[in-house]
Write a protein that holds these residues in place. Structure first.
Motif, PDB file in Angstrom:
ATOM      1  N   CYS A   1       2.175-114.866 -60.153  1.00  0.00           N
ATOM      2  CA  CYS A   1       0.628-115.385 -60.632  1.00  0.00           C
ATOM      3  C   CYS A   1      -0.337-114.357 -60.577  1.00  0.00           C
ATOM      4  CB  CYS A   1       0.046-116.362 -59.765  1.00  0.00           C
ATOM      5  SG  CYS A   1      -1.632-116.849 -60.317  1.00  0.00           S
ATOM      6  N   LEU A   2      -0.108-113.350 -59.875  1.00  0.00           N
ATOM      7  CA  LEU A   2      -1.109-112.138 -59.558  1.00  0.00           C
ATOM      8  C   LEU A   2      -0.932-111.236 -61.012  1.00  0.00           C
ATOM      9  CD1 LEU A   2      -3.443-110.934 -58.217  1.00  0.00           C
ATOM     10  CD2 LEU A   2      -1.804-109.662 -56.945  1.00  0.00           C
ATOM     11  N   ALA A   3       0.645-110.988 -61.147  1.00  0.00           N
ATOM     12  CA  ALA A   3       0.959-109.956 -62.357  1.00  0.00           C
ATOM     13  C   ALA A   3       0.594-110.606 -63.564  1.00  0.00           C
ATOM     14  CB  ALA A   3       2.420-109.929 -62.188  1.00  0.00           C
ATOM     15  N   ILE A   4       0.784-111.944 -63.665  1.00  0.00           N
ATOM     16  CA  ILE A   4       0.496-112.594 -65.399  1.00  0.00           C
ATOM     17  C   ILE A   4      -1.064-112.412 -65.577  1.00  0.00           C
ATOM     18  CG2 ILE A   4       0.830-114.544 -66.775  1.00  0.00           C
ATOM     19  CD1 ILE A   4       3.160-115.246 -65.088  1.00  0.00           C
TER      20      ILE A   4
ATOM     21  N   ILE B   1       3.423-107.297 -54.176  1.00  0.00           N
ATOM     22  CA  ILE B   1       3.498-106.639 -55.367  1.00  0.00           C
ATOM     23  C   ILE B   1       4.801-107.007 -55.926  1.00  0.00           C
ATOM     24  CG2 ILE B   1       3.600-104.338 -56.435  1.00  0.00           C
ATOM     25  CD1 ILE B   1       1.834-103.157 -53.948  1.00  0.00           C
ATOM     26  N   LEU B   2       4.929-107.197 -57.254  1.00  0.00           N
ATOM     27  CA  LEU B   2       6.071-107.569 -57.960  1.00  0.00           C
ATOM     28  C   LEU B   2       6.967-106.381 -58.319  1.00  0.00           C
ATOM     29  CD1 LEU B   2       7.069-110.502 -59.188  1.00  0.00           C
ATOM     30  CD2 LEU B   2       6.230-109.875 -61.192  1.00  0.00           C
ATOM     31  N   THR B   3       8.167-106.401 -57.943  1.00  0.00           N
ATOM     32  CA  THR B   3       9.105-105.314 -58.163  1.00  0.00           C
ATOM     33  C   THR B   3       9.720-105.689 -59.614  1.00  0.00           C
ATOM     34  OG1 THR B   3      10.950-106.497 -57.038  1.00  0.00           O
ATOM     35  CG2 THR B   3       9.466-105.167 -55.668  1.00  0.00           C
ATOM     36  N   ARG B   4      10.433-104.619 -59.754  1.00  0.00           N
ATOM     37  CA  ARG B   4      11.037-104.484 -61.034  1.00  0.00           C
ATOM     38  C   ARG B   4      12.193-105.537 -61.312  1.00  0.00           C
ATOM     39  NH1 ARG B   4      12.811 -98.985 -63.799  1.00  0.00           N
ATOM     40  NH2 ARG B   4      10.416 -98.753 -63.726  1.00  0.00           N
TER      41      ARG B   4
ATOM     42  N   GLU C   1      14.626-110.904 -62.464  1.00  0.00           N
ATOM     43  CA  GLU C   1      15.375-112.262 -62.068  1.00  0.00           C
ATOM     44  C   GLU C   1      14.490-113.506 -62.558  1.00  0.00           C
ATOM     45  OE1 GLU C   1      17.777-114.406 -60.232  1.00  0.00           O
ATOM     46  OE2 GLU C   1      18.038-112.491 -60.339  1.00  0.00           O
ATOM     47  N   TYR C   2      13.061-113.121 -62.589  1.00  0.00           N
ATOM     48  CA  TYR C   2      12.161-114.477 -63.203  1.00  0.00           C
ATOM     49  C   TYR C   2      12.491-114.387 -64.568  1.00  0.00           C
ATOM     50  CZ  TYR C   2       9.782-114.186 -58.679  1.00  0.00           C
ATOM     51  OH  TYR C   2       9.632-113.982 -57.459  1.00  0.00           O
ATOM     52  N   PHE C   3      12.495-113.527 -65.336  1.00  0.00           N
ATOM     53  CA  PHE C   3      12.895-113.497 -66.632  1.00  0.00           C
ATOM     54  C   PHE C   3      14.229-114.455 -67.052  1.00  0.00           C
ATOM     55  CE2 PHE C   3       9.353-110.420 -67.874  1.00  0.00           C
ATOM     56  CZ  PHE C   3       8.741-111.094 -68.936  1.00  0.00           C
ATOM     57  N   LYS C   4      15.222-113.751 -66.222  1.00  0.00           N
ATOM     58  CA  LYS C   4      16.469-114.539 -66.421  1.00  0.00           C
ATOM     59  C   LYS C   4      16.594-116.077 -65.931  1.00  0.00           C
ATOM     60  CE  LYS C   4      21.117-114.358 -64.299  1.00  0.00           C
ATOM     61  NZ  LYS C   4      22.174-113.573 -63.330  1.00  0.00           N
ATOM     62  N   GLU C   5      15.664-116.277 -65.013  1.00  0.00           N
ATOM     63  CA  GLU C   5      15.660-117.881 -64.682  1.00  0.00           C
ATOM     64  C   GLU C   5      14.869-118.568 -65.836  1.00  0.00           C
ATOM     65  OE1 GLU C   5      14.420-119.122 -60.948  1.00  0.00           O
ATOM     66  OE2 GLU C   5      14.706-117.103 -59.995  1.00  0.00           O
TER      67      GLU C   5
END
Length: 426
Positions: A285-288, A406-409, A414-418
């Motif tokens: 949520c924070l990153a987007i 903090i979102l890691t690379r 992994e999230y994009f894969k899901e």
């Protein structure tokens, strides 16, 4: 779960686009003063709903797995009616500048909205997220249709077009909810008052704790409207409300995620799972949201003047003051739904109270002196205080560290894969 989040996010994005169109139509046709009246009118309905939602609010989501619909509906509907009548007689005291002709509409609209909300929250409690989303989307669709007819086709310029739109939206949503829950409504029965004691006790217990926080948070989010109206005029409320609406659109991301998160946690009994889920969703949520904030504040004043009208060119500068608080508030929404999901509503209340201290400390000093910029700074500081309070407690209780948010690379991959797999499996 990702499917439900994506469905919710897509629905809310579409609703946000329509709400943006609503703001444009109102701003271009009734100007900053009319837009200010609309913002204050809607805020007053929201204020009434705080009291109605003591029984008709989020506690229904929490209690749906434990009680039947027929036991939840009757006390909730009676309470909503009681609050609408009481507030209809007393709202003039809270907001004396409200036109007496509008008070009756405000009371009736709050009742219809409450009844619609009962259906909506029961659907969420059953994890019928898609149905609930369609129910939510219907409201802005009906409003924009009415506004186009009233203001553009008929070329009227008074506030009653918006009021008619609210009647259509709340009424349509209520009827759609009845249709979606037609099996529950078909088996609806009335019981003796003793049969409702247990559920009524639970509704009040959890609802009061939750709505105490909402009551305080209302002033954090909307006190600036009334202070601007009191110290300056409704026109400034109109300008500020457009900036706030755009800034709060960022929270679509958080609310989409939190809606699914809340239902999932309310139906789970694993505290460690709930904490890990909250952390992961908070990072996403924070990153987007950060990307969305950057886009919003990068738009020039000329853009907002073109879209809303020349009276609204200050929206750009207001957004820059709101941005830091709006971004951190995304975390507050995720953490707040975590605490609601585990039944600890008081944590949201404590956070809101801390934010309220900032609201009062800065609102009565900055707004009279700095106008809409003072209102934006007051709101931003309040949001930041809310978020930091819950974040500190969550980190302490879960043994996570600040850097864990903090979102890691690798996590991004992994999230994009899901998400990709979710679309491929459709």
């Amino acid at each position: 779960m990702f499917k439900k989040i994506l469905n919710t996010f897509g629905t809310k994005i579409l609703a946000a686009i329509i709400n943006f169109m609503i703001a444009v139509v109102l701003s271009q046709t009734i100007g900053d003063t009319g837009k200010g009246t609309q913002a204050l009118l809607l805020s007053t309905i929201t204020f009434i709903l705080i009291f109605s939602d003591i029984v008709c609010g989020e506690s229904i989501v929490f209690l749906t797995p434990h009680h039947k619909f027929k036991h939840l509906l009757v006390p909730s509907a009676l309470w909503a009616t009681f609050i609408a009548v009481i507030m209809g007689f007393s709202i003039g005291w809270f907001y004396p500048k409200l036109d007496s002709q509008l008070i009756v509409h405000v009371a009736i609209l709050s009742l219809i909205s409450s009844l619609s909300g009962i259906n909506f929250r029961y659907l969420i409690g059953k994890e019928e997220i898609k149905k609930a989303n369609y129910n939510t989307l219907l409201q802005p669709v009906l409003i924009i249709v009415v506004l186009i007819i009233y203001y553009i086709v008929l070329k009227r310029t008074d506030i009653y077009g918006y009021i008619i739109g609210l009647y259509a939206a709340y009424g349509g949503s209520f009827l759609l909810g009845i249709w979606m829950l037609r099996d529950e409504y078909a088996h609806l029965q009335f019981f003796q008052s003793t049969d409702y004691r247990g559920v009524l006790k639970d509704l009040f217990k959890y609802g009061f704790l939750n709505q105490t926080g909402h009551f305080v948070q209302f002033f954090n989010l909307r006190l600036s409207y009334y202070l601007l109206d009191y110290y300056i005029d409704e026109g400034r409320v109109g300008v500020f409300s457009n900036a706030v609406s755009l800034a709060e659109a960022i929270w679509i991301i958080s609310n989409s995620i939190a809606l699914v998160q809340y239902a999932r946690i309310a139906n789970a009994n694993d505290r460690a799972y709930a904490q890990r889920l909250t952390l992961n969703l908070g990072k996403i949520c924070l990153a987007i949201s950060a990307l969305a904030v950057v886009v919003l504040v990068a738009l020039p004043s000329s853009f907002y003047a073109f879209v809303f009208g020349p009276q609204f060119s200050e929206v750009a500068s207001i957004l820059r003051w709101l941005a830091p608080g709006v971004l951190l508030y995304c975390i507050f929404l995720i953490l707040g739904h975590y605490y609601s999901g585990i039944g600890r509503y008081q944590m949201n209340t404590y956070a809101a109270l801390c934010g309220l201290v900032a609201t009062f400390a800065f609102g009565f000093t900055l707004i009279p002196r700095y106008d809409v910029v003072g209102a934006a700074l007051t709101s931003s500081l309040s949001y930041i205080v809310n978020a930091i309070f819950l974040l500190c407690f969550f980190i302490k209780e879960s043994d996570f560290k600040w850097k864990d948010f903090i979102l890691t690379r690798n996590e991004v991959k992994e999230y994009f894969k899901e998400i990709k797999e979710e679309f491929l499996n459709r």
